[in-house]
Structure formats: C-alpha cells, structure tokens
Scaffold this motif. Structure first.
Motif, PDB file in Angstrom:
ATOM      1  N   ILE A 105      34.354  29.158  47.105  1.00 14.73           N
ATOM      2  CA  ILE A 105      33.074  29.854  46.892  1.00 14.73           C
ATOM      3  C   ILE A 105      33.241  31.355  47.132  1.00 14.73           C
ATOM      4  O   ILE A 105      32.827  32.189  46.318  1.00 14.73           O
ATOM      5  CB  ILE A 105      31.965  29.279  47.811  1.00 14.73           C
ATOM      6  N   ARG A 106      33.882  31.708  48.256  1.00 11.79           N
ATOM      7  CA  ARG A 106      34.070  33.123  48.588  1.00 11.79           C
ATOM      8  C   ARG A 106      34.944  33.828  47.558  1.00 11.79           C
ATOM      9  O   ARG A 106      34.689  34.981  47.200  1.00 11.79           O
ATOM     10  CB  ARG A 106      34.681  33.257  49.988  1.00 11.79           C
ATOM     11  N   GLU A 107      35.976  33.142  47.086  1.00 15.40           N
ATOM     12  CA  GLU A 107      36.855  33.739  46.071  1.00 15.40           C
ATOM     13  C   GLU A 107      36.112  33.958  44.759  1.00 15.40           C
ATOM     14  O   GLU A 107      36.321  34.974  44.085  1.00 15.40           O
ATOM     15  CB  GLU A 107      38.079  32.846  45.845  1.00 15.40           C
ATOM     16  N   SER A 108      35.239  33.023  44.398  1.00 14.94           N
ATOM     17  CA  SER A 108      34.440  33.181  43.171  1.00 14.94           C
ATOM     18  C   SER A 108      33.517  34.392  43.281  1.00 14.94           C
ATOM     19  O   SER A 108      33.338  35.139  42.311  1.00 14.94           O
ATOM     20  CB  SER A 108      33.609  31.917  42.915  1.00 14.94           C
ATOM     21  N   ILE A 109      32.930  34.604  44.459  1.00 14.02           N
ATOM     22  CA  ILE A 109      32.069  35.774  44.687  1.00 14.02           C
ATOM     23  C   ILE A 109      32.899  37.062  44.607  1.00 14.02           C
ATOM     24  O   ILE A 109      32.480  38.045  43.993  1.00 14.02           O
ATOM     25  CB  ILE A 109      31.340  35.666  46.044  1.00 14.02           C
ATOM     26  N   LEU A 110      34.097  37.049  45.206  1.00 10.32           N
ATOM     27  CA  LEU A 110      34.967  38.218  45.153  1.00 10.32           C
ATOM     28  C   LEU A 110      35.414  38.524  43.725  1.00 10.32           C
ATOM     29  O   LEU A 110      35.500  39.686  43.323  1.00 10.32           O
ATOM     30  CB  LEU A 110      36.196  38.009  46.056  1.00 10.32           C
ATOM     31  N   MET A 111      35.672  37.477  42.938  1.00  7.25           N
ATOM     32  CA  MET A 111      36.052  37.673  41.534  1.00  7.25           C
ATOM     33  C   MET A 111      34.895  38.293  40.746  1.00  7.25           C
ATOM     34  O   MET A 111      35.110  39.121  39.862  1.00  7.25           O
ATOM     35  CB  MET A 111      36.474  36.342  40.917  1.00  7.25           C
TER      36      MET A 111
ATOM     37  N   ASN B 222      27.366  28.619  39.697  1.00  7.89           N
ATOM     38  CA  ASN B 222      26.062  28.111  39.257  1.00  7.89           C
ATOM     39  C   ASN B 222      25.766  26.753  39.871  1.00  7.89           C
ATOM     40  O   ASN B 222      24.636  26.473  40.288  1.00  7.89           O
ATOM     41  CB  ASN B 222      26.015  28.007  37.730  1.00  7.89           C
ATOM     42  N   LEU B 223      26.782  25.893  39.925  1.00  9.96           N
ATOM     43  CA  LEU B 223      26.606  24.557  40.507  1.00  9.96           C
ATOM     44  C   LEU B 223      26.337  24.640  42.001  1.00  9.96           C
ATOM     45  O   LEU B 223      25.530  23.889  42.541  1.00  9.96           O
ATOM     46  CB  LEU B 223      27.856  23.699  40.256  1.00  9.96           C
ATOM     47  N   VAL B 224      27.030  25.560  42.683  1.00  9.78           N
ATOM     48  CA  VAL B 224      26.932  25.651  44.155  1.00  9.78           C
ATOM     49  C   VAL B 224      25.731  26.468  44.605  1.00  9.78           C
ATOM     50  O   VAL B 224      24.978  26.058  45.495  1.00  9.78           O
ATOM     51  CB  VAL B 224      28.240  26.244  44.738  1.00  9.78           C
ATOM     52  N   LEU B 225      25.540  27.651  43.991  1.00  3.28           N
ATOM     53  CA  LEU B 225      24.512  28.587  44.458  1.00  3.28           C
ATOM     54  C   LEU B 225      23.307  28.708  43.530  1.00  3.28           C
ATOM     55  O   LEU B 225      22.281  29.245  43.922  1.00  3.28           O
ATOM     56  CB  LEU B 225      25.130  29.993  44.630  1.00  3.28           C
ATOM     57  N   GLY B 226      23.458  28.235  42.291  1.00  2.00           N
ATOM     58  CA  GLY B 226      22.409  28.477  41.297  1.00  2.00           C
ATOM     59  C   GLY B 226      22.605  29.850  40.666  1.00  2.00           C
ATOM     60  O   GLY B 226      23.598  30.535  40.915  1.00  2.00           O
ATOM     61  N   ASN B 227      21.638  30.273  39.876  1.00  2.00           N
ATOM     62  CA  ASN B 227      21.751  31.552  39.163  1.00  2.00           C
ATOM     63  C   ASN B 227      21.307  32.718  40.059  1.00  2.00           C
ATOM     64  O   ASN B 227      20.302  33.388  39.818  1.00  2.00           O
ATOM     65  CB  ASN B 227      20.916  31.506  37.872  1.00  2.00           C
ATOM     66  N   VAL B 228      22.089  32.940  41.125  1.00  2.00           N
ATOM     67  CA  VAL B 228      21.802  34.013  42.083  1.00  2.00           C
ATOM     68  C   VAL B 228      22.764  35.169  41.812  1.00  2.00           C
ATOM     69  O   VAL B 228      23.967  34.942  41.623  1.00  2.00           O
ATOM     70  CB  VAL B 228      21.985  33.514  43.538  1.00  2.00           C
ATOM     71  N   ASN B 229      22.246  36.388  41.798  1.00  2.00           N
ATOM     72  CA  ASN B 229      23.111  37.551  41.579  1.00  2.00           C
ATOM     73  C   ASN B 229      23.956  37.806  42.833  1.00  2.00           C
ATOM     74  O   ASN B 229      23.422  38.092  43.897  1.00  2.00           O
ATOM     75  CB  ASN B 229      22.256  38.788  41.258  1.00  2.00           C
ATOM     76  N   VAL B 230      25.284  37.702  42.693  1.00  2.00           N
ATOM     77  CA  VAL B 230      26.178  37.882  43.850  1.00  2.00           C
ATOM     78  C   VAL B 230      26.944  39.204  43.774  1.00  2.00           C
ATOM     79  O   VAL B 230      27.861  39.442  44.564  1.00  2.00           O
ATOM     80  CB  VAL B 230      27.183  36.706  43.961  1.00  2.00           C
ATOM     81  N   THR B 231      26.573  40.083  42.836  1.00  2.00           N
ATOM     82  CA  THR B 231      27.256  41.370  42.691  1.00  2.00           C
ATOM     83  C   THR B 231      26.831  42.322  43.809  1.00  2.00           C
ATOM     84  O   THR B 231      25.646  42.576  43.993  1.00  2.00           O
ATOM     85  CB  THR B 231      26.935  42.012  41.324  1.00  2.00           C
ATOM     86  N   LEU B 232      27.819  42.832  44.538  1.00  2.00           N
ATOM     87  CA  LEU B 232      27.564  43.819  45.589  1.00  2.00           C
ATOM     88  C   LEU B 232      27.686  45.204  44.956  1.00  2.00           C
ATOM     89  O   LEU B 232      28.670  45.489  44.267  1.00  2.00           O
ATOM     90  CB  LEU B 232      28.573  43.656  46.725  1.00  2.00           C
ATOM     91  N   LEU B 233      26.696  46.078  45.183  1.00  2.00           N
ATOM     92  CA  LEU B 233      26.585  47.315  44.410  1.00  2.00           C
ATOM     93  C   LEU B 233      27.319  48.516  44.998  1.00  2.00           C
ATOM     94  O   LEU B 233      27.441  49.536  44.338  1.00  2.00           O
ATOM     95  CB  LEU B 233      25.105  47.675  44.211  1.00  2.00           C
TER      96      LEU B 233
ATOM     97  N   LEU C 143      28.031  45.769  38.016  1.00  2.00           N
ATOM     98  CA  LEU C 143      26.877  45.365  37.206  1.00  2.00           C
ATOM     99  C   LEU C 143      26.556  43.889  37.439  1.00  2.00           C
ATOM    100  O   LEU C 143      27.483  43.075  37.584  1.00  2.00           O
ATOM    101  CB  LEU C 143      27.163  45.593  35.717  1.00  2.00           C
ATOM    102  N   PRO C 144      25.269  43.526  37.478  1.00  2.00           N
ATOM    103  CA  PRO C 144      24.919  42.102  37.619  1.00  2.00           C
ATOM    104  C   PRO C 144      25.453  41.311  36.429  1.00  2.00           C
ATOM    105  O   PRO C 144      25.454  41.797  35.302  1.00  2.00           O
ATOM    106  CB  PRO C 144      23.382  42.098  37.616  1.00  2.00           C
ATOM    107  N   LYS C 145      25.926  40.107  36.698  1.00  2.00           N
ATOM    108  CA  LYS C 145      26.433  39.262  35.620  1.00  2.00           C
ATOM    109  C   LYS C 145      26.088  37.805  35.904  1.00  2.00           C
ATOM    110  O   LYS C 145      25.785  37.434  37.057  1.00  2.00           O
ATOM    111  CB  LYS C 145      27.938  39.431  35.455  1.00  2.00           C
ATOM    112  N   LYS C 146      26.143  36.994  34.864  1.00  2.00           N
ATOM    113  CA  LYS C 146      25.888  35.571  35.046  1.00  2.00           C
ATOM    114  C   LYS C 146      27.021  34.940  35.837  1.00  2.00           C
ATOM    115  O   LYS C 146      28.191  35.249  35.611  1.00  2.00           O
ATOM    116  CB  LYS C 146      25.758  34.879  33.680  1.00  2.00           C
ATOM    117  N   ASN C 147      26.673  34.059  36.760  1.00  2.00           N
ATOM    118  CA  ASN C 147      27.688  33.358  37.526  1.00  2.00           C
ATOM    119  C   ASN C 147      28.450  32.392  36.637  1.00  2.00           C
ATOM    120  O   ASN C 147      27.924  31.887  35.653  1.00  2.00           O
ATOM    121  CB  ASN C 147      27.049  32.576  38.682  1.00  2.00           C
ATOM    122  N   GLY C 148      29.698  32.126  37.023  1.00  2.00           N
ATOM    123  CA  GLY C 148      30.481  31.113  36.333  1.00  2.00           C
ATOM    124  C   GLY C 148      29.927  29.727  36.629  1.00  2.00           C
ATOM    125  O   GLY C 148      29.007  29.559  37.439  1.00  2.00           O
ATOM    126  N   LEU C 149      30.519  28.721  35.996  1.00  2.00           N
ATOM    127  CA  LEU C 149      30.050  27.338  36.141  1.00  2.00           C
ATOM    128  C   LEU C 149      30.038  26.896  37.598  1.00  2.00           C
ATOM    129  O   LEU C 149      29.066  26.322  38.082  1.00  2.00           O
ATOM    130  CB  LEU C 149      30.930  26.404  35.302  1.00  2.00           C
TER     131      LEU C 149
END
Length: 344
Positions: A177-183, A110-121, A101-107
């Motif tokens: 960054i990659r680990e945050s996306i994986l989390m 948000n600082l690195v990528l902005g409010n971009v949805n990084v959830t892979l479906l 499910l799409p979710k808000k990015n962590g801090l």
C-alpha cells in the motif's frame, strides 16, 4: 456596582472584541484560501489535460517516425534519433510533473482505499512520507528478526508461529500500500521489485493457513532460519543502500524519492557490489526451500495443499530475484565494457 465588577466587565468586553476581530480576519483569510484552492484545482485540471494531449501527440509522432526511419537516408535517420531522444526527455518531464498533480488511483489502491486522492503536493510532504516508509521497513525488519529468533530457539508453539506469520502478512500488505502511494507521488519503483512484495504477501498468507502437522514441523525450522537470514540481509541492505542513496542524492545523481530495495539495482554498482554474494546466497536459499517443499509434497503423509503452493511460490521468488539481479549485473558489465572500448 463595585469598581472590581466594572473592571472585570471591561476586561471581558476587551477580550471578546479581540476574539471577534481575529474571527473576522479568519473568515477573510479562509475566503481567500477557498478562492486560491479553486484556482489550484482549475490549474491542476488544465495541466493534466495538456499533459494527456501532449502524450497522445508524442505517441502519434513516435509512430510516424518509426515508419519514416525505414525509408530515410543516414542524415534523416540521425534527425529522427535526435527527435526520439527529445520525446523521451519530455516524457520524463511529464512523469515529474504528474507527481504533483492529482491522478486516478491504480486498481490496487482503488480496492484498498477507494478513489481517494493520495498525491502529496509539496516536496517536503513527499520526502517525509518516503522517510517514514524507510523507518517503518527498518523497525519491522528488526521486530521480525527477533520474532523469528524467538520462535526458532525459545517458543516451539503454534500460537507464536501464527502471530509471527500474521505479522509477516500485515507487514507485506502495508508495504504494498505504501509503495503504491509513493509511486503515485513520483517514486520510480519498477518491475520485479514491485511484484516481489505481492508474491511475499501471498506466501505469508499461505504459511498462515498451513495447519499444524508433521509436514509443517518438518519445514518449520528451515523457514524460521530463512526468515532470520532474510531479516539480517534486509537490515544490511537498508544500512548500506541508504548511505549510498544519500551520497548520490547530494551529487544530484538520484531522485529524492528513490527507495531502498530488497535486491540489486544499477545505481548500487559503485560501492555495494560486496552485497551480491549475500543476495545470491539468499536467492539460492529460496530455491532450497522450494526443493524441500516439493519433496514434502511427494510424501505419502502429505495432505495439505499449502505444501505444493508454497513450493511454487518460493520457486517464483527465486526465479524473479535471481534473474532480475543477474540481468542488472549483466547490463552493468556490458555498459562498463562499452565505456572502456570508447576510451580505448
């Protein structure tokens, strides 16, 4: 008008009609796609809303159960324990649901990528991204090992040292960054192994800013030798951990998005305990680096702030790595002892 011209016109007209027909079909397909996308967005919002509501209800229920357990008899305490176990199971299911499910990015994201949805479906996309992350770690580990060897044995040059340190900063930044996306996509990277790369990024950044001088030259060889050993250890861990994870995934004992780490976790107990001496040696080398830098900081010629800051950072890395590894080993030994006592 010649026959050849007429034939060409008919051919072009036929081709155009086929293209136009495909275009009409594409428009219809795209219209259906847009409708399905709106339905998907609506379902995602509904699921997220219900999960949030359920979490709140379960949290309130757990709080009530904790109050009641103090005034209950043995039978009621058993019932409360069973309910608490079921609550924990439901929370684990929610975690797996939220991975799709799409979710808000962590801090940090948000600082690195902005409010971009990084959830892979899809599972395939998640696993492909995880696999790419593991390959990136492996290739960069090999590059950094050869870079450290080159700087230590062949090129005693400030420019190559700066390139190597910049590469370290870029590598650890990219990992975080990659680990945050994986989390965000369901990887269970927890505790110190998340913080470890942030601390390493900071350490590499301080090393990058350390100016040329006698203090730098005194520590240079020790740091490069440590970097070579660290890369060797990371390669060793990747090689054995990836094989172990593959077996455990096949048995259904590990999640598809579990990652190799630069440390020791409970699932490594079977088959990877031989790595512990290598790990502890690396941890104590970090402590040795810290002690060396603290001594350099006390030197009368030392005027760089980087020396003391690096000493502190290496000490933090040693304490985090050593205590976390020790905790995992201690917990595993305790669990094994409890199992033996139950069997006896």
């Amino acid at each position: 008008m010649s026959d050849s011209t007429t034939m060409s016109q008919l051919k072009f007209q036929t081709e155009w009609e086929e293209i136009d027909q495909e275009y009409q079909q594409l428009q219809e397909t795209h219209k259906i796609y847009r409708q399905k996308l709106e339905e998907l967005t609506s379902l995602q919002a509904a699921c997220s809303s219900v999960i949030s509501k359920q979490r709140k209800c379960l949290k309130d229920l757990r709080h009530s159960l904790n109050k009641c357990s103090k005034m209950c008899d043995e039978k009621e305490v058993k019932l409360i324990t069973d309910i608490k176990t079921q609550i924990k199971e439901k929370e684990n299911v929610f975690f797996d649901m939220e991975a799709y499910l799409p979710k808000k990015n962590g801090l940090y994201l948000n600082l690195v990528l902005g409010n971009v949805n990084v959830t892979l479906l899809s599972k395939q996309a998640k696993f492909a991204y995880k696999d790419e992350y593991e390959k990136f770690k492996l290739y960069m580990t090999i590059i950094l090992m050869f870079g450290a060897i080159t700087c230590l044995f062949f090129l005693n040059c400030r420019v190559t040292d700066e390139i190597f340190n910049f590469l370290l900063v870029w590598y650890y930044c990219t990992l975080t960054i990659r680990e945050s996306i994986l989390m965000s996509n369901g990887s269970r990277i927890k505790g110190w192994w998340v913080s470890h790369h942030y601390v390493s990024t900071f350490l590499s950044g301080v090393m990058l800013t350390w100016p040329e001088g006698p203090m730098y030259q005194m520590f240079r060889s020790q740091f490069l030798a440590f970097s070579i050993y660290q890369s060797f250890l990371q390669f060793l861990q990747y090689y054995y951990q990836s094989g172990c994870l593959y077996r455990l995934r096949a048995l259904g004992e590990r999640n598809q998005l579990d990652l190799t780490v630069e440390g020791f976790q409970s699932w490594m107990w079977r088959g990877l305990t031989f790595l512990l001496p290598f790990l502890f040696f690396g941890h104590f080398w970090q402590l040795y680096n810290s002690v060396t830098l603290f001594r350099l900081a006390e030197h009368e010629d030392c005027k760089e702030w980087q020396v003391f800051m690096l000493a502190l950072t290496f000490l933090v890395l040693f304490l985090g790595n050593f205590l976390t590894t020790l905790k995992v080993v201690h917990q595993k030994i305790q669990k094994n002892q409890e199992k033996r006592q139950k069997n006896d």
